[in-house]
Enzyme design. Sequence first.
Site, mmCIF file in Angstrom:
data_model
loop_
_atom_site.group_PDB
_atom_site.id
_atom_site.type_symbol
_atom_site.label_atom_id
_atom_site.label_comp_id
_atom_site.label_asym_id
_atom_site.label_seq_id
_atom_site.Cartn_x
_atom_site.Cartn_y
_atom_site.Cartn_z
ATOM 1 N N LYS A 122 0.838 -1.296 -0.220
ATOM 2 C CA LYS A 122 -0.095 -0.233 0.006
ATOM 3 C C LYS A 122 0.810 1.322 0.009
ATOM 4 O O LYS A 122 0.552 2.267 -0.470
ATOM 5 C CB LYS A 122 -0.945 -0.097 1.109
HETATM 6 C C1 LIG Z 1 -4.359 -4.548 1.348
HETATM 7 C C2 LIG Z 1 -3.819 -5.770 1.058
HETATM 8 C C3 LIG Z 1 -3.983 -6.871 0.210
HETATM 9 C C4 LIG Z 1 -5.336 -6.860 -0.885
HETATM 10 O O1 LIG Z 1 -5.144 -5.868 -1.646
HETATM 11 P P1 LIG Z 1 -6.530 -5.395 -2.488
HETATM 12 O O2 LIG Z 1 -6.215 -4.262 -3.385
HETATM 13 O O3 LIG Z 1 -7.574 -4.950 -1.560
HETATM 14 O O4 LIG Z 1 -7.107 -6.551 -3.402
HETATM 15 C C5 LIG Z 1 -3.351 -8.152 0.084
HETATM 16 N N1 LIG Z 1 -2.181 -8.097 0.872
HETATM 17 C C6 LIG Z 1 -2.010 -7.223 1.874
HETATM 18 C C7 LIG Z 1 -0.640 -7.374 2.613
HETATM 19 C C8 LIG Z 1 -2.514 -5.927 1.909
HETATM 20 O O5 LIG Z 1 -2.222 -4.902 2.886
#
Ligand SMILES: *Cc1c(COP(=O)(O)O)cnc(C)c1O
Length: 477
Positions: A122
């Site tokens: 993120k």
């Molecule tokens: C947010 C997250 C996901 C999922 O991602 P999306 O974009 O919501 O599909 C997967 N793995 C981790 C570690 C995350 O923080």
Amino acid sequence: MKYISTRGQSAASSFSEILLGGLAPDGGLYLPEQYPQFSDADLTAMRSMNYRELAFAILSRLVDNNDIPHTDLQAIIDKTYRADVYGYTRAGQSAEDITPTIKLEDNLYLLSLSNGPTLAFKDMAMQLLGNLFEYVLTKTGQTTNILGATSGDTGSAAEYAMRGKKGVRVFMLSPYQKMSRFQTAQMFSLQDDNIFNIAVKGVFDDAQDIVKAVSNDHTFKAQYKIGAVNSINWGRIAAQIVYYFKGYLAVTTSNDQKVSFSVPSGNFGNVCAGHIARMMGLPIAQLIVATNENDVLDEFFKTGVYAPRGAANTYQTSSPSMDISKASNFERFVYDLVGRDSARIRELWTAVDHGGKFDLNTEGYFDQVGDFGFVSGSSNHANRLQTIRATKEKYGVTIDTHTADGLKVALEKRDPNVPMLVLETALAAKFEDAIVEALGEVPERPASLEGLEDLPQKSTVLDANVDLIKSFIVANT
Ligand SMILES: *Cc1c(COP(=O)(O)O)cnc(C)c1O
């Protein structure tokens, strides 16, 4: 480039106009009016670019020069994608790559997306958003109060991106004493004046409900300039498109080659960026949607039926950032799947928004899902631990639980002749307990985060009550 809503009833808007918001006024999600196309010659030119140049080549096609002058866009990108921001590396990796790959074996790679400040993918988009927000707010003399709810990863990525940014305050609600010790320390140790951590006495859904209630109070929302940085934000999706190109270029030498990606998925934001990269001309064979026990997306890609489940039917798993049963970005893909028919989208999501489901077999749309490269699978706790163990034994690499879900499904679904990149969405250090359960040892932690849990922490504990949260915002703005 103008942006239109999947529901077809909002005015077309520029990138900077939609940057600070979430949903379009008609309840839909924003997408480019048409996807820019990258030709064979463009891909060839990209082969000699670093991450910043690549990000500019892609994002400058999504943001008009008269919206954000491209010299400014370039400066924002250069400030974001630096080796000291994404500085954690493992043997053989260079921080200059920003998203380096790890080769596990022939045609099997991890794409490292978690070398940023909070050790999850993120950070890739959120850091850019922080700099874009500051730029747009400063230019227009505005301020924003970002209100969010988090179970861990989103909140920390948002806070590390927005800390110290002019014109931005962050009010982040988290369930009191329910995040991991690491996640709590990461967020609560921030001492910046513009960051407010509110621990709500309740569970994540209570925190989420408060955010929804405050956002639905349109008078309060307007008066206190409440903003959001949740996963439907277009700026986040746009930034995520870049690393699909970067990953492709890292493991191919000719544009005739295709690669596949496996994406640990929850809200469908990350894999949606992969879909858009493919629509822009990136030669992608498979896009694998890997879920955990919360397999609503796997069910859709296997049956054509999308049946979101309520919070009561969402399991708590050892890949907690994918514990989602209503994929908030899924509407973007379905819009393309139904030929961008916004009337059809309104019908489908009227059902979903009233707690229902839809079935795309009836009109033959589901038959076309394969044309978009999508394949899916799911993983569970035992699979996850087994994959973490096998990866450590076979390749000497420690992966986190979410990445393990992606790798597990990738190994089941891949064509061994096509390079497969598994997106590493977090580092193992973030989810220590599960790693100890799998390997009997504590995962390595970046040196900068040693002793994190011992730093002084700052947060406010409040009852799960909408008026209390509103008063807190009023008192601190
Ligand atoms: C947010 C997250 C996901 C999922 O991602 P999306 O974009 O919501 O599909 C997967 N793995 C981790 C570690 C995350 O923080």
